[in-house]
Design an enzyme around this catalytic site. Structure first.
Site, PDB file in Angstrom:
ATOM      1  N   CYS A  14       0.806  -1.231   0.000  1.00 14.84           N
ATOM      2  CA  CYS A  14       0.000   0.000   0.000  1.00 14.84           C
ATOM      3  C   CYS A  14       0.837   1.278   0.000  1.00 14.84           C
ATOM      4  O   CYS A  14       0.286   2.370  -0.018  1.00 14.84           O
ATOM      5  CB  CYS A  14      -0.972   0.009   1.180  1.00 14.84           C
ATOM      6  SG  CYS A  14      -2.236  -1.272   1.046  1.00 14.84           S
ATOM      7  N   HIS A  58     -13.755   9.887  -6.049  1.00 18.04           N
ATOM      8  CA  HIS A  58     -12.915   9.962  -7.249  1.00 18.04           C
ATOM      9  C   HIS A  58     -11.798  10.997  -7.086  1.00 18.04           C
ATOM     10  O   HIS A  58     -11.559  11.826  -7.973  1.00 18.04           O
ATOM     11  CB  HIS A  58     -13.767  10.251  -8.497  1.00 18.04           C
ATOM     12  CG  HIS A  58     -14.554   9.062  -8.912  1.00 18.04           C
ATOM     13  ND1 HIS A  58     -15.776   8.759  -8.359  1.00 18.04           N
ATOM     14  CD2 HIS A  58     -14.283   8.084  -9.813  1.00 18.04           C
ATOM     15  CE1 HIS A  58     -16.229   7.653  -8.905  1.00 18.04           C
ATOM     16  NE2 HIS A  58     -15.347   7.217  -9.790  1.00 18.04           N
ATOM     17  N   GLU A 102     -12.697  -0.417   3.631  1.00 18.13           N
ATOM     18  CA  GLU A 102     -11.739  -0.300   2.541  1.00 18.13           C
ATOM     19  C   GLU A 102     -11.939  -1.448   1.540  1.00 18.13           C
ATOM     20  O   GLU A 102     -11.673  -1.306   0.354  1.00 18.13           O
ATOM     21  CB  GLU A 102     -10.319  -0.351   3.104  1.00 18.13           C
ATOM     22  CG  GLU A 102      -9.411   0.646   2.482  1.00 18.13           C
ATOM     23  CD  GLU A 102      -8.041   0.663   3.117  1.00 18.13           C
ATOM     24  OE1 GLU A 102      -7.601   1.765   3.456  1.00 18.13           O
ATOM     25  OE2 GLU A 102      -7.402  -0.393   3.266  1.00 18.13           O
TER      26      GLU A 102
END
Length: 117
Positions: A14, A58, A102
């Protein structure tokens, strides 16, 4: 909400830019009004639309959020405090918890009783 981020001070996969399809749950409590409601879901959604969605949906979270390592734990605390700041002071209305998924099975949560402020 779909968004991208990367983690810093982290040595797993990550640390590279990647994205998630986040799912958010917000819980409030308070006294029932004459309609038998604590707080209209539409009003809660309006808080999301105005104060959270522009910074989350977004977006590249490392640039759109206040400076933080964009872990789910840091983000859920920021979301909790943002929603809490925009709830009206009425009928004992208060934040209870925020849960940010998540993935379909992995989430971070922040609860009122953990808020030391």
């Amino acid at each position: 909400t779909d968004a991208a981020h990367h983690l810093f001070r982290y040595e797993g996969k990550c640390k590279s830019l990647h994205g998630h399809t986040y799912r958010l749950q917000i819980a409030v409590s308070g006294l029932l009004d004459e309609r038998g409601m604590v707080y209209d879901f539409g009003d809660l959604k309006a808080i999301y639309k105005q104060h959270l969605e522009p910074q989350l949906d977004h977006r590249y979270l490392n640039e759109s959020l206040p400076y933080m390592n964009t872990t789910a734990e840091n983000m859920v605390y920021w979301i909790y405090k943002t929603v809490e700041a925009h709830l009206p002071a009425k009928d004992g209305l208060r934040m209870e918890r925020v849960r940010l998924y998540e993935t379909p099975s992995s989430y971070a949560e922040f609860r009122r009783e953990w808020d030391l402020e």
